[in-house]
Design a protein around this motif. Structure first.
Motif, short mmCIF file in Angstrom:
data_model
loop_
_atom_site.label_atom_id
_atom_site.label_comp_id
_atom_site.label_asym_id
_atom_site.label_seq_id
_atom_site.Cartn_x
_atom_site.Cartn_y
_atom_site.Cartn_z
N LEU A 277 -17.63 -20.16 -14.50
CA LEU A 277 -16.76 -19.26 -13.42
C LEU A 277 -15.58 -18.44 -13.70
O LEU A 277 -15.95 -17.56 -13.82
CB LEU A 277 -16.94 -19.77 -12.46
N ALA A 278 -14.76 -19.31 -13.99
CA ALA A 278 -13.72 -18.47 -14.43
C ALA A 278 -14.04 -17.62 -15.39
O ALA A 278 -13.65 -16.40 -15.25
CB ALA A 278 -12.29 -18.99 -14.52
N PHE A 279 -14.10 -18.25 -16.70
CA PHE A 279 -14.05 -17.23 -18.11
C PHE A 279 -15.45 -16.53 -17.74
O PHE A 279 -15.70 -15.29 -18.78
CB PHE A 279 -14.73 -18.32 -19.42
N ALA A 280 -16.61 -17.01 -17.67
CA ALA A 280 -17.33 -15.93 -17.20
C ALA A 280 -17.18 -14.44 -16.51
O ALA A 280 -17.85 -13.53 -16.79
CB ALA A 280 -18.59 -16.58 -16.82
N GLU A 281 -16.34 -14.70 -15.08
CA GLU A 281 -16.54 -13.55 -14.27
C GLU A 281 -15.02 -12.52 -14.84
O GLU A 281 -14.94 -11.91 -13.71
CB GLU A 281 -16.46 -14.02 -12.93
N ALA A 282 -14.16 -13.27 -15.55
CA ALA A 282 -12.44 -13.15 -15.53
C ALA A 282 -12.79 -11.19 -16.15
O ALA A 282 -13.58 -11.46 -16.78
CB ALA A 282 -11.98 -13.67 -16.27
N ASP A 283 -12.13 -11.02 -15.65
CA ASP A 283 -11.62 -9.06 -16.43
C ASP A 283 -10.51 -9.39 -17.87
O ASP A 283 -10.09 -8.49 -18.42
CB ASP A 283 -11.97 -8.10 -15.74
N LEU A 284 -9.48 -10.04 -17.02
CA LEU A 284 -8.40 -10.97 -17.60
C LEU A 284 -8.17 -12.17 -18.11
O LEU A 284 -7.86 -12.65 -17.74
CB LEU A 284 -6.98 -10.49 -17.60
N VAL A 285 -7.61 -12.72 -19.23
CA VAL A 285 -7.56 -13.55 -20.22
C VAL A 285 -6.02 -14.02 -20.30
O VAL A 285 -5.72 -13.34 -21.67
CB VAL A 285 -8.56 -14.84 -20.38
N VAL A 286 -5.14 -14.74 -20.23
CA VAL A 286 -3.49 -14.72 -20.59
C VAL A 286 -3.69 -16.31 -20.92
O VAL A 286 -3.84 -16.80 -20.21
CB VAL A 286 -2.82 -14.43 -19.53
N VAL A 287 -3.55 -16.58 -22.52
CA VAL A 287 -3.67 -17.59 -22.99
C VAL A 287 -2.79 -17.63 -23.55
O VAL A 287 -1.90 -16.85 -24.75
CB VAL A 287 -5.33 -17.43 -24.07
N ILE A 288 -1.69 -18.90 -23.06
CA ILE A 288 -0.27 -18.92 -24.26
C ILE A 288 0.57 -20.47 -23.73
O ILE A 288 -0.09 -21.06 -23.91
CB ILE A 288 0.67 -19.06 -22.29
N GLY A 289 0.35 -20.05 -25.44
CA GLY A 289 1.19 -21.25 -26.35
C GLY A 289 -0.29 -22.64 -26.14
O GLY A 289 -0.09 -23.16 -26.20
N THR A 290 -1.77 -20.86 -26.77
CA THR A 290 -2.24 -22.81 -27.44
C THR A 290 -3.50 -21.58 -28.52
O THR A 290 -3.74 -19.91 -28.13
CB THR A 290 -3.27 -23.35 -26.54
N PRO A 291 -3.79 -22.14 -29.38
CA PRO A 291 -4.66 -21.01 -30.24
C PRO A 291 -5.66 -20.51 -29.50
O PRO A 291 -6.59 -21.12 -28.58
CB PRO A 291 -5.21 -22.16 -32.11
N LEU A 292 -6.03 -19.24 -30.12
CA LEU A 292 -7.59 -18.79 -29.65
C LEU A 292 -9.17 -19.41 -30.92
O LEU A 292 -9.28 -19.10 -31.06
CB LEU A 292 -7.96 -17.40 -29.51
N ASP A 293 -8.93 -20.65 -30.60
CA ASP A 293 -9.58 -21.57 -31.41
C ASP A 293 -11.54 -22.04 -30.28
O ASP A 293 -12.15 -20.94 -29.37
CB ASP A 293 -9.62 -22.99 -31.35
#
Length: 548
Positions: free
Chosen positions: A255-271
């Motif tokens: 739900l969080a990733f489906a409806e988020a309008d901003l995702v702040v990714v810290i300390g891990t790759p966008l893999d």
């Protein structure tokens, strides 16, 4: 009688100066002077049954203690056997130094035993891979290896030594270890990220392993709590917000990733674990904006264009970003409705699991294993995952209560890490429970190193989810082709008897009611002990990504 100072002494003395307490190895003549140096310097030598376990143990030491790990491998096959461990350290950003033996300089090119030029093999998966230049400079070369390994972004370094150089006299090399100077993040980039947070209605923070490795876990927790931001961790980011924390919304991940309008990714790759950095876009919504923050510029995503990015010491990032958010006028109450929605969804998911976590089905549903494990896990338990489907359940249903207590192979996905990781965990956390979760496929890679646990007096509770198949392959093959090949293992194979034969203990469990008592016997045994649980091969983990 103590032998004279030689290059092995110099190498070990520098290693100790960088905080190394244990040398992981499998005996080989090319590196005898390193062992002699360890004896002189009072460094523990822990020998294993396969070089991969030596490197995995060094890597886990680095990840648990946040000090460099050390493996010493003999020449030729000793080094090639350790390459999967080095690759795992590379993908995990683990500061590991692997010292290798090398055929004598005086015989080089003559076809000496195990003569091989190792550094070109290791170059693509290390920060630095080289041969020490000579006996007189081995101290300096080893210092360069450690200094490189611990500098952000951390990672493995390989160096080998000509055998005759290693035996030769060598001067003592004085070492003044210094922590790398913190990399300051760009203030304008942080101001942009703060502005994006003020504009967002449904933000999500993702905390990865480098938050832990950069010693930023307290700053990360403070940032989330101060601004009331929901958090989804992965890897060793797990536990930064403890199980049950109101802002921890792992169970509402979809739900969080489906409806988020901003995702702040810290300390891990966008893999692949994070959909390659694509979030939102469901039910007609626009894709979420993405912010990527890393401990070094080299780790920022290049395959996609984030809305903003920043690199620097992650504690400094969190502190400075908090200041920037205040300057931008962000209010802690901004996202209260969004946080409540995710918290309620997470609570509903947890409640919905209750029946399967207590299932009495025959064969045993793998979720029942985790229902029973949760009842006996201590808050400071170190949980290690080495497997496919069975360990995927652990990632979903085992929520650490403290940071730094979770180990899995990471994005490289290498099976066979478990025994080496367990050796390191028991040394690093002598008073904690250490639990190794093994798939029956993974057990075949390194179970002989139970012998190492036994010889060195290292009790570990092992839980084998034994469904008699390669689950990650069998079910997808059947879906694709209507049949499967090369996906069968022995049903109810007695891996527990292997552990017993090697000097540990164990038992086979075939009924759900037996799981809890068997786990308690494992923890109370004081020896390496396997609870070998026959689980239902028809149950496949409901996977949402293949990693492709």
């Amino acid at each position: 009688m103590e032998s004279a100072k030689h290059a092995g002494d110099a190498a070990v003395a520098v290693s100790k100066a960088y905080g190394v307490e244990t040398m992981f190895t499998l005996s080989g003549g090319h590196v005898f002077p390193l062992y002699d140096g360890a004896v002189h310097e009072g460094m523990r030598i822990l020998d294993v049954r396969h070089e991969q376990s030596a490197v995995f143990a060094a890597e886990a030491t680095a990840r648990l203690t946040r000090t460099p790990g050390l493996a010493a491998l003999t020449a030729g096959p000793g080094i090639t056997n350790g390459i999967s461990g080095v690759a795992t350290a590379h993908f995990n950003g683990s500061p590991v130094v692997v010292m290798g033996g090398r055929a004598p300089r005086s015989r080089w090119g003559s076809g000496a035993l195990q003569e091989m030029d190792h550094p070109p093999l290791l170059g693509p998966i290390t920060k630095l891979s080289f041969t020490a230049s000579g006996a007189d400079s081995i101290g300096q070369d080893v210092e360069a290896a450690f200094r490189t390994a611990v500098a952000p972004h951390r990672g493995p370094v390989f160096l080998d030594f000509y055998m005759d150089d290693l035996f030769a006299p060598s001067p003592v090399h004085p070492v003044e270890t210094q922590s790398p100077s913190p990399l300051e993040p760009d203030p304008e980039s942080l101001a942009t990220i703060a502005r994006l947070l003020t504009e967002a209605e449904r933000p999500v923070l993702v905390y990865g392993s480098d938050v832990w490795m950069d010693r930023a876990e307290e700053a990360a927790r403070d940032f989330a709590e101060n601004w009331r931001l929901p958090v989804i961790p992965n890897g060793q980011g797990r536990g930064i917000l403890p199980a049950g924390h109101e802002l921890l919304v792992t169970r509402a991940r979809g739900l969080a990733f489906a409806e988020a309008d901003l995702v702040v990714v810290i300390g891990t790759p966008l893999d692949f674990r994070l959909g390659y950095g694509w979030f939102g876009g469901k039910e007609g919504r626009p894709p979420a904006k993405v912010v990527h923050i890393a401990d070094a510029p080299s780790q920022l995503a290049t395959h996609t264009q984030p809305a903003a990015s920043a690199a620097g010491d992650l504690s400094v990032v969190f502190w400075s970003l908090g200041t920037a958010c205040g300057d931008a006028g962000l209010k802690p109450t901004t996202y209260s409705g969004w946080v409540s929605k995710l918290s309620e969804a997470a609570a509903a998911a947890i409640a919905g699991d209750a029946d399967l976590l207590a299932a009495d089905s025959d064969p045993i549903h793998p979720m029942r294993v985790y229902g029973e494990l949760g009842k006996v896990l201590a808050d400071d338990a170190v949980v290690i995952g080495d497997g496919g489907d069975f360990v995927s359940y652990a990632g979903k249903y085992v929520e650490p209560k403290q940071p730094g207590n979770w180990l899995d192979p990471g994005p490289y996905g290498c099976l066979g890490t478990g025994l080496g990781y367990s050796i390191a965990a028991r040394l690093a956390r002598p008073s904690s429970q250490v639990v190794l979760l093994l798939g029956d496929g993974a057990a075949g890679f390194s179970l002989m190193d139970v012998d190492s646990l036994v010889r060195h007096g290292l009790p570990v509770a092992m839980i084998c989810g034994n469904n008699g198949i390669w689950g990650l392959e069998k079910h997808p093959m059947q879906l694709l082709y209507g049949y499967d090949v090369a996906a069968e293992l022995q049903p109810q194979c007695r891996y527990d008897q292997v552990v017993t034969a090697l000097g540990g203990g164990g038992e086979l469990v075939t009924r759900p009611s037996e799981i809890g008592p068997a786990l308690r016997r494992a923890f109370d045994s004081g020896v390496p002990y396997m609870v070998n649980i026959a689980t239902d091969p028809q149950v496949a983990y409901p996977r949402t990504t293949t990693g492709i």
